[in-house]
Scaffold this motif. Structure first.
Motif, short mmCIF file in Angstrom:
data_model
loop_
_atom_site.label_atom_id
_atom_site.label_comp_id
_atom_site.label_asym_id
_atom_site.label_seq_id
_atom_site.Cartn_x
_atom_site.Cartn_y
_atom_site.Cartn_z
N HIS A 42 -9.30 13.29 17.40
CA HIS A 42 -9.10 13.62 16.00
C HIS A 42 -9.34 12.38 15.15
O HIS A 42 -9.32 11.27 15.66
N VAL A 43 -9.53 12.58 13.84
CA VAL A 43 -9.49 11.45 12.92
C VAL A 43 -8.07 11.43 12.35
O VAL A 43 -7.66 12.36 11.64
N SER A 44 -7.33 10.40 12.71
CA SER A 44 -5.94 10.27 12.26
C SER A 44 -5.94 9.45 10.99
O SER A 44 -6.30 8.26 11.01
N SER A 45 -5.53 10.05 9.88
CA SER A 45 -5.61 9.37 8.58
C SER A 45 -4.24 8.90 8.15
O SER A 45 -3.61 9.50 7.26
N GLY A 46 -3.75 7.89 8.82
CA GLY A 46 -2.44 7.34 8.47
C GLY A 46 -1.50 7.40 9.65
O GLY A 46 -1.91 7.65 10.80
N MET A 47 -0.22 7.15 9.38
CA MET A 47 0.75 7.08 10.47
C MET A 47 2.09 7.57 9.97
O MET A 47 2.48 7.32 8.83
N ILE A 48 2.77 8.33 10.83
CA ILE A 48 4.15 8.73 10.54
C ILE A 48 5.03 7.64 11.16
O ILE A 48 4.87 7.28 12.33
N CYS A 49 5.95 7.06 10.34
CA CYS A 49 6.57 5.77 10.72
C CYS A 49 7.95 5.92 11.35
O CYS A 49 8.74 6.79 10.96
N VAL A 71 5.29 8.49 5.60
CA VAL A 71 3.88 8.39 5.95
C VAL A 71 3.28 7.15 5.28
O VAL A 71 3.43 6.95 4.07
N VAL A 72 2.63 6.35 6.10
CA VAL A 72 1.84 5.27 5.51
C VAL A 72 0.38 5.72 5.56
O VAL A 72 -0.12 6.14 6.59
N LEU A 73 -0.27 5.68 4.39
CA LEU A 73 -1.64 6.18 4.27
C LEU A 73 -2.63 5.05 4.51
O LEU A 73 -2.27 3.87 4.43
N PRO A 74 -3.89 5.39 4.81
CA PRO A 74 -4.90 4.34 5.00
C PRO A 74 -4.90 3.38 3.82
O PRO A 74 -4.78 3.81 2.66
N GLY A 75 -5.01 2.11 4.12
CA GLY A 75 -4.92 1.07 3.06
C GLY A 75 -3.58 0.39 3.05
O GLY A 75 -3.42 -0.69 2.47
N GLY A 76 -2.60 1.04 3.70
CA GLY A 76 -1.27 0.41 3.76
C GLY A 76 -1.24 -0.69 4.83
O GLY A 76 -2.04 -0.70 5.75
N VAL A 77 -0.29 -1.62 4.64
CA VAL A 77 -0.09 -2.68 5.63
C VAL A 77 1.40 -2.71 6.00
O VAL A 77 2.25 -2.75 5.12
N LEU A 78 1.68 -2.66 7.30
CA LEU A 78 3.07 -2.67 7.77
C LEU A 78 3.44 -4.09 8.24
O LEU A 78 2.57 -4.93 8.43
N GLY A 88 0.82 -1.21 0.00
CA GLY A 88 0.00 0.00 0.00
C GLY A 88 0.85 1.26 0.00
O GLY A 88 2.08 1.20 -0.09
N PRO A 89 0.19 2.40 0.11
CA PRO A 89 0.90 3.68 -0.04
C PRO A 89 1.84 3.99 1.13
O PRO A 89 1.39 4.08 2.28
N LEU A 90 3.12 4.14 0.81
CA LEU A 90 4.15 4.51 1.80
C LEU A 90 4.92 5.65 1.13
O LEU A 90 5.67 5.40 0.17
N GLU A 113 -2.61 -3.30 9.70
CA GLU A 113 -3.35 -2.56 8.66
C GLU A 113 -3.65 -1.14 9.13
O GLU A 113 -4.09 -0.93 10.25
N ILE A 114 -3.40 -0.21 8.23
CA ILE A 114 -3.60 1.21 8.56
C ILE A 114 -4.95 1.68 7.99
O ILE A 114 -5.26 1.42 6.83
N SER A 115 -5.73 2.36 8.85
CA SER A 115 -6.97 2.95 8.35
C SER A 115 -7.18 4.27 9.09
O SER A 115 -6.54 4.53 10.11
N ALA A 116 -8.04 5.11 8.53
CA ALA A 116 -8.37 6.35 9.23
C ALA A 116 -9.16 5.97 10.49
O ALA A 116 -10.11 5.19 10.41
#
Lengths: 365, 827
Positions: free
Chosen positions: B122-129, B101-108, B46-48, B113-116
């Motif tokens: 807050h709504v956190s839309s992703g993760m800073i890795c 940044v891994v965006l929602p839809g990414g898998v680490l 997914g998106p990284l 699994e990353i989701s909003a």
């Protein structure tokens, strides 16, 4: 019994009258036919054929007849008795056959019942595999050599070009016995048998050495502190790696099927130089469309063992002249060969002693 | 050895058309076996992307933590081009920084699994890795901050972090220590892969000449340490970060990045194969002296272990004492730390055997030790040290001290004399001398002469010492895959030996008698022998002890097969197999007082006396047969009741084997552990005891989890095999009528049936054909303490019909002898 009948008087001997005889015959035959089993036939026989039967009694009267009448009467009664005996014999055969048939029907059993009254034994699959391998070598004219499991350090290592500081000694995690300065180990390979063979025989040498060996491996699905190896050793004039390849190809095809061969990859063993890892062609996929093959995991080849040209240093230590002779040696796991030949993924059942495991292989594999 | 492919191609050019699979397949065939190809990013989907932090608002939470509510520019990677709102718990960054940044839809890695999602209001839309979250090491201290010029927001971050790298893992044979380096692997690529070219040797560099301004070094043992090079860097900034390419390559190689100074020494070791040691130069006191330790000296190595040294260990010392175990592991007192600004770099060549012994003695396995004990190029110490100081000053600032200490010279490589056709003769391949010379030169050897070659290996190949070594080099480069397959013709063999055939017969006999063969481990411990109930002085208690048993519970080599068989039977019963009959034929180990086994020379055949000494040093290892049975000997079924195993089954198991070998075993009552004292038979071959069989002692059954009345036997098969009848004569049978005589004899219960039978047999004389005990009766009719034994005797003469009264006379004679010997009274 009446006395001789000197005066012919047919009236006095009515039993010999033709009608009478015929009646007796008919009565007897009817009784025979009516006898429904051997028991009643026996009674009929007594009544109609026995000494007191009418025909027997009539027969006795024949002597009382005037000589001119005896012939006719005799003939008549004889024929009647013959007919009755014949009927009796036929009925006897018939009833015996019926009786037998009925008896056999009555004796019918359920042959689908279990029959395993006695225990079934079996041999251990590794023993069977070792014997199968030994037989392949014996068929090539090789002999089977053996040696002790608790072995002198010198024979397990030094004689095989594994000196005390050889890094390869740490590759083989050795069980040492106490006291340490007695230099006695559990053999880590069956190679000391090769050394013993060279020390006690003169070339040409063609031997295979199957047996149990020990390494300090923790017991898990793919490691066991005790396992089984077979090694081969040939020492003769003019021996080359081509002979090594030929011998291993032959063993592979005998063990895994026609057309199964081997490949060599360079490797390192102190007792051989050049050395090679030997892979055997996957006998399931045969290297064709291997990707989905579970036996070789897509490689097309299965790691089988190690081999090489006997290091001249080993020949010298074992009293063989390296100028005259050369040789090759190889070794592979019997357990491992068994595992992929019989699709066993975890080796532990080989050593757990669950009788269900050995029993599944019977006495031949 | 694991390395990114890109690191290899830094030193050698591989044609574009050669795929990684082809490259590794070729290297596998010439001796660098591929273990696997990994990619560090394989577990990330997914998106990284690269993100630029636009704003960050610290928000203290009730739980005491402070989180940062961030907006991050990821350009169009989120599909909208709007800044992405992300909650981040780390604090090691600032607005304007580039982050991962891994965006929602990414898998680490780990299937995370990353989701909003809603968190901290807050709504956190992703993760800073962080690096750890991407599976790049275990640094949890903060998120990854990319260099300012790393890339543009929204770009795929994988190439920047080396996540797409193909990491190749090779299995390196112990003789190819040179391939524990990029230098060696690149060289293998050069000689193995068609079209590879342009080898750039990382150890080939101009180095400054030695001078007397460097740190003073004295080598007292030049055999143990032929070369010692020391260089110094001053003004080094210990807080300098390790550059990404070094950290990534070390991580790929399976080494954890620690600090710039340590990472650089490891990096140069991987690059050149030469282990390097770095000292905190300010902690050094006076000159460095290399010597052998004195027995009993102590050193705390940098793994924190206090070690007592042997006089064979090579040590590095200064005025303070021992500061390192040379070539194996440094000491704690001079370890580089977070405050080290002066670094002394040691590049030294050590004696491989010493390294091996020290490593083994102190049970130290290290990357440096692994290389030093297998053999390193002795000529590259100066180059490696120079490379280290270059990297240290490039990335850590400071200056290279002008002092260059070089002590000693590299040892000469030996010259090997080898016949030019040796490779051809050994391989069975048609290899010309020219081809052989070409191959040897390709691996770096100098070759002179024709017919007989004089070969000098390159300094990185200390493994090449014998003609067979150079022969292997030639054949592997020509190709093992080209060796033909030729079956050698053995002379007519003898087939299996008689003993081998008989052993098979024993196995088949036992299987035929209903026993299942098992294979057990031969290790035994006191608790096993206690469970057998062996008395303290039983010789079976004296076992050969292992110095390094797998389990302290079983430190000895077993003297009896029974403990393992009883345990195995118990295990089967536990698994629901209530009727078990098993056997094993295996050697046991019976220690005897011996002299040590000599370590003989290897440059000649040992003398017969020397070989004899080897044999005499070994324990006796007779082949035993062990048998255990429990449950039913014959199953119950529709045919009626089953028959439980009895002592007699154990005896009979041995008897059928004896019969298979043509042996006549006799039984005697015996009282031996682990058997029931009244139900144990000693089995004898003439006067020779071969073993015991019978019902087990109830306590033994209980100890092994077996039901009462389980039975066992153990015999020495070597003794039985030794006496096995080889050529059995054909029997002759009399065709005259048999005369049968039955006789019932009353004896004391303690009288052995075998004795009565033997007496009858002797008294009956030559007309006796056979005797068989067919009934044993005890009860009122024979009286207390008595038993009646009924025997069927068969008499027959070979050449005539027996006369009236002859057989009864023989029977009476038999009874008379039985009466004399055993007190038997005819009923």
């Amino acid at each position: 019994m009446s006395g001789p009948n000197t005066e012919y008087d047919p009236v006095q001997v009515t039993p010999l009258d033709a009608d009478q005889v015929e009646a007796m015959r008919e009565a007897a035959v009817a009784a025979i036919a009516a006898a429904s089993d051997l028991e009643s036939l026996k009674a009929v026989r007594l009544e109609h054929v026995g000494d007191r039967s009418p025909l027997a009694l009539a027969n006795r009267e024949i002597g009382a007849l005037p000589p001119q009448a005896r012939k006719d009467a005799g003939q008549r009664i004889g024929q009647a008795r013959g007919a009755v005996n014949k009927a009796l014999a036929e009925r006897q055969v018939q009833l015996e056959a019926e009786h037998e048939e009925r008896m056999l029907v009555e004796e019918t059993v359920d042959v689908t019942l279990p029959t395993d009254r006695a225990r079934r034994g079996s041999r251990h699959p590794i023993t069977l595999q070792s014997e199968l391998i030994a037989d392949i070598f014996v068929a090539m004219g090789w002999e089977i050599a053996e040696g002790p499991v608790v072995e002198a350090e010198w024979l397990n290592f030094d004689a095989l070009n594994l000196g005390p500081d050889h890094p390869a000694r740490t590759m083989q995690d050795t069980f040492w016995t106490e006291p340490a300065d007695h230099h006695v180990v559990l053999r880590t390979q069956t190679s000391p048998v090769q050394a013993r063979t060279m020390l006690t025989r003169t070339p040409p040498i063609y031997v295979a050495c199957p047996g149990r060996v020990f390494r300090t491996d923790e017991y898990d699905a793919t490691h066991s502190p005790m396992f089984h190896q077979v090694e081969g050793l040939v020492v003769d004039e003019g021996i080359t790696m081509a002979h090594l390849k030929g011998s291993l190809d032959h063993l592979a095809s005998q063990l895994f099927g026609d057309g199964i061969d081997t490949r060599f990859r360079p490797s390192y063993f102190p007792f051989t130089e050049p050395s090679a890892e030997v892979d055997v062609r996957c006998f399931v996929c045969r290297g064709v469309d291997s990707d989905s093959c579970r036996t070789c995991r897509g490689e097309g080849w299965i790691e089988w063992g190690g081999c090489g040209v006997v290091n001249p240093r080993v020949l010298v230590a074992c009293g063989v002249d390296p100028e005259t002779y050369s040789g090759f040696a190889f070794g592979m796991g019997i357990d491992r060969s068994f595992m992929f030949r019989h699709n066993l993924e975890d080796l532990r059942p080989l050593f757990e002693g669950d009788v269900r495991f050995s029993s599944a292989f019977g006495s031949e594999i | 050895m694991k390395t990114p492919l890109s690191w290899i191609t830094e030193y050698v050019d591989v044609p574009d058309h050669v795929s990684t699979d082809e490259l590794t397949a070729r290297l596998t065939l010439t001796g660098l076996k591929l273990e696997g190809i990994h990619s560090p990013g394989a577990a990330i989907t997914g998106p990284l992307v690269v993100g630029r932090v636009l704003t960050m608002e610290p928000e203290p939470q009730k739980n005491g933590k402070t989180i940062n509510w961030c907006t991050v520019d990821v350009a169009d990677a989120n599909g909208t081009g709007e800044p992405q709102g992300i909650v981040c718990g780390a604090h090691n960054f600032a607005p304007g920084d580039l982050v991962v940044v891994v965006l929602p839809g990414g898998v680490l890695p780990g299937g995370f699994e990353i989701s909003a999602r809603k968190t901290y209001g807050h709504v956190s839309s992703g993760m800073i890795c962080s690096a750890a979250e991407l599976g790049l090491g275990d640094d949890h201290d903060g998120i990854i901050v990319l260099p300012a010029d790393a890339g543009k927001p929204g770009e795929d971050v994988r190439p920047l972090l080396g996540l797409d790298e193909e990491i190749i893992e090779f299995e390196i044979n112990p003789d190819r220590a040179y391939a524990l380096s990029l230098r060696g692997i690149a060289r293998e690529v050069l000689v193995s892969v068609d079209g590879a070219s342009g080898f750039r040797d990382p150890a080939l560099r101009d180095t400054p000449a030695a001078n007397d301004q460097g740190h003073p070094v004295v080598v007292e043992d030049p055999t143990g340490c032929p070369v010692f090079v020391a260089r110094t860097v001053t003004g080094f900034d210990p807080t300098s970060p390790t550059p990404d390419f070094i950290a990534q390559r070390l991580t790929a190689a399976g080494m954890r990045p620690i600090s710039l100074a340590v990472d650089v020494t490891n990096y140069v070791m991987l690059e050149t194969g030469r282990p390097i040691h770095g000292y905190d130069a300010d902690a050094l006191q006076g000159p460095i002296v290399v010597r052998r330790a004195r027995a009993g000296e102590r050193l705390t190595t940098l793994d924190g272990t206090a070690r007592t040294l042997s006089d064979e260990d090579l040590v590095v010392t200064d005025d303070s004492g021992i500061i390192g175990l040379g070539g194996v592991m440094g000491g704690e007192s001079t370890e580089m730390s977070a405050t080290t600004t002066r670094v002394l770099v040691e590049a030294a060549h050590w004696d491989a055997t010493s390294m091996f012994r020290t490593g083994r003695r102190h049970k130290i396995t290290s990357e440096a030790g692994k290389r030093n004990e297998r053999g390193v190029d002795a000529t590259i110490c100066e180059a490696a040290a120079d490379r280290v100081v270059e990297l240290l000053t490039t990335y850590g600032g400071g200056q290279v001290d002008p002092g260059v200490t070089v002590v000693g010279t590299p040892p000469q490589m030996p010259t090997i004399t080898v016949a030019g056709d040796r490779a051809a003769r050994v391989s069975g391949l048609d290899i010309s001398e020219e081809r052989a010379v070409e191959a040897l030169r390709a691996v770096g050897c100098e070759v002179t002469g024709t017919g007989t070659l004089e070969v000098t290996p390159p300094p990185w190949r200390p493994d090449l010492t014998d003609p067979q070594d150079t022969t292997e080099e030639v054949i592997r480069l020509v190709g093992y895959d080209t060796i033909p397959s030729v079956l050698p013709k053995a002379p007519g063999g003898r087939g299996l030996t008689r003993t081998q055939l008989l052993r098979r017969r024993i196995g088949r006999t036992m299987a035929g008698a209903g026993y299942v063969e098992v294979v057990t481990f031969p290790f035994v411990g006191d608790h096993d022998l206690d469970a057998l109930g062996l008395p303290a002085d039983d010789p079976r208690r004296t076992t050969l002890r292992l110095s390094n048993p797998l389990s302290s519970e079983a430190p000895g080599m077993t003297t009896t097969l029974l403990p393992a068989l009883l345990r195995t039977a118990g295990k089967n019963v536990g698994l629901g197999t209530t009727s078990v009959a098993i056997f094993e034929a295996a050697p046991v180990t019976l220690p005897r007082a011996t002299e040590p086994a000599p370590i003989l020379p290897v440059d000649r055949r040992p003398t017969d006396a020397e070989l004899d000494a080897l044999t005499k040093a070994l324990p006796d290892q007779p082949l035993h047969l062990g048998v255990v049975a429990t449950g039913e000997a014959e199953a119950a079924g529709w045919w009626g009741d089953g028959r439980a195993v009895s002592w007699s089954d154990a005896v009979d198991a041995v008897q059928v084997v004896a019969e298979a070998l043509g042996l006549d075993l006799t039984s005697r009552p015996a009282d031996t552990a682990p058997w029931h004292p009244g139900r144990c038979a000693a089995l004898l071959l003439g006067d020779v005891l071969v073993g015991h069989a019978g019902e087990l002692h109830p306590r033994v059954c209980a100890a092994f989890g077996l039901p009462p009345r389980s039975v066992a036997a153990e015999v020495d098969l070597d003794v039985m095999l030794e006496h096995a009848v080889h050529l059995r004569p054909s029997p002759t049978f009399s065709s005259y009528p048999v005369a049968k005589e039955d006789v019932a004899l009353v004896v004391d219960e303690t009288v052995a049936a075998a004795d009565v039978e033997a007496a009858l047999r002797e008294g009956a004389g030559p007309l006796l054909e056979s005797i068989r005990l067919f009934d044993v009766y005890t009860g009122e009719q024979v009286g207390e303490g008595k038993k009646s034994l009924a025997f069927a005797l068969r008499f027959r003469a070979p050449d005539r019909t027996l006369k009236e009264g002859e057989s009864s006379a023989a029977r009476d004679a038999a009874v008379r002898v039985a009466a004399e010997r055993t007190g038997a009274v005819q009923r």
